[in-house]
Write an enzyme that holds these catalytic residues in place. Sequence first.
Site, PDB file in Angstrom:
ATOM      1  N   GLY A   1      12.311   9.175  18.923  1.00 30.22           N
ATOM      2  CA  GLY A   1      11.429   8.653  17.875  1.00 30.22           C
ATOM      3  C   GLY A   1      10.194   9.509  17.696  1.00 30.22           C
ATOM      4  O   GLY A   1       9.515   9.850  18.652  1.00 30.22           O
ATOM      5  N   SER A   2       9.880   9.885  16.458  1.00 34.74           N
ATOM      6  CA  SER A   2       8.774  10.815  16.272  1.00 34.74           C
ATOM      7  C   SER A   2       8.450  10.987  14.795  1.00 34.74           C
ATOM      8  O   SER A   2       8.864  10.194  13.944  1.00 34.74           O
ATOM      9  CB  SER A   2       9.140  12.177  16.880  1.00 34.74           C
ATOM     10  OG  SER A   2      10.382  12.622  16.345  1.00 34.74           O
ATOM     11  N   ARG A   3       7.727  12.068  14.497  1.00 34.56           N
ATOM     12  CA  ARG A   3       7.338  12.384  13.127  1.00 34.56           C
ATOM     13  C   ARG A   3       7.190  13.895  12.994  1.00 34.56           C
ATOM     14  O   ARG A   3       6.809  14.585  13.947  1.00 34.56           O
ATOM     15  CB  ARG A   3       6.013  11.692  12.795  1.00 34.56           C
ATOM     16  CG  ARG A   3       5.400  12.080  11.458  1.00 34.56           C
ATOM     17  CD  ARG A   3       4.259  11.154  11.156  1.00 34.56           C
ATOM     18  NE  ARG A   3       3.392  11.651  10.111  1.00 34.56           N
ATOM     19  CZ  ARG A   3       2.412  10.945   9.553  1.00 34.56           C
ATOM     20  NH1 ARG A   3       2.190   9.708   9.969  1.00 34.56           N
ATOM     21  NH2 ARG A   3       1.657  11.459   8.616  1.00 34.56           N
TER      22      ARG A   3
ATOM     23  N   ILE B   1       5.218  15.765  15.961  1.00 31.04           N
ATOM     24  CA  ILE B   1       4.291  14.723  16.410  1.00 31.04           C
ATOM     25  C   ILE B   1       5.026  13.684  17.249  1.00 31.04           C
ATOM     26  O   ILE B   1       6.057  13.161  16.830  1.00 31.04           O
ATOM     27  CB  ILE B   1       3.617  14.036  15.204  1.00 31.04           C
ATOM     28  CG1 ILE B   1       2.880  15.070  14.349  1.00 31.04           C
ATOM     29  CG2 ILE B   1       2.655  12.952  15.669  1.00 31.04           C
ATOM     30  CD1 ILE B   1       2.324  14.516  13.055  1.00 31.04           C
TER      31      ILE B   1
ATOM     32  N   LEU C   1      10.844   9.839  11.931  1.00 33.38           N
ATOM     33  CA  LEU C   1      12.185   9.835  12.520  1.00 33.38           C
ATOM     34  C   LEU C   1      12.333   8.620  13.422  1.00 33.38           C
ATOM     35  O   LEU C   1      11.602   8.483  14.407  1.00 33.38           O
ATOM     36  CB  LEU C   1      12.431  11.100  13.341  1.00 33.38           C
ATOM     37  CG  LEU C   1      12.401  12.461  12.635  1.00 33.38           C
ATOM     38  CD1 LEU C   1      10.973  12.927  12.345  1.00 33.38           C
ATOM     39  CD2 LEU C   1      13.099  13.504  13.499  1.00 33.38           C
TER      40      LEU C   1
END
Length: 225
Positions: free
Chosen positions: A194-196, A164, A106
């Site tokens: 911002g991430s995953r 994450i 993301l």
Amino acid sequence: MSLIHSFKLVLAPPHPAGKPFLVAGAVVAVVGLALPYTAARIIGVLAFLFVLFCFYFFRDPERVLPADDTAVVAPADGHVVSVMQVAPPAELEIGAEPRWRVAIFLSVLDVHVNRMPVAAQVTKIAYHKGQFVNASLDKASDKNERNALALRLPDGRTMAVVQIAGLIARRILCHAREGASFAAGERFGIIRFGSRTDLYLPPGIVPVVRVGQTMVGGETVLAHL
């Protein structure tokens, strides 16, 4: 995508997690623009721009589930950066057998609300402190700070979804609780800036997406049960 749909996506109401940033930014903007000093007004303008960014970042649009009871939907917006077979996080205790994992990255421009991929019960939640390397890298699944949820489907099969943190993201929010049941597509958390999100499918279930494909959380079908 129609122009009207695009406007609805951009102007969607913000997630409650964005309220502290929006309020703080608005206060600074109002005070700064009201003061008769150049420096204060510059700060006020910057704060106003920050508020606009937060409105965009924390937007929380409604999503429509596919008319398919076997569908596993994307737990987040973004694009697929990895599709491979690996063992799920050991802390979830759902077995060490490799299963298909779909990793979604993301960016700061994506909707960051996390949604349940299927109707399931949360059986375990495990938070793991870690690093903040670029979430698009494969090592982020093991190295980065994460919050993992073990899910049990009505037929007894297990899945896992992992929030994450990334290079910029420093705050994982999860309002799910162990023992709680969720419907497919229901919101369970958000990751700031911002991430995953990794999804571990049940053993034997094969994903139907590829690396580089764009995901729409709660709508894009990743696999079929």
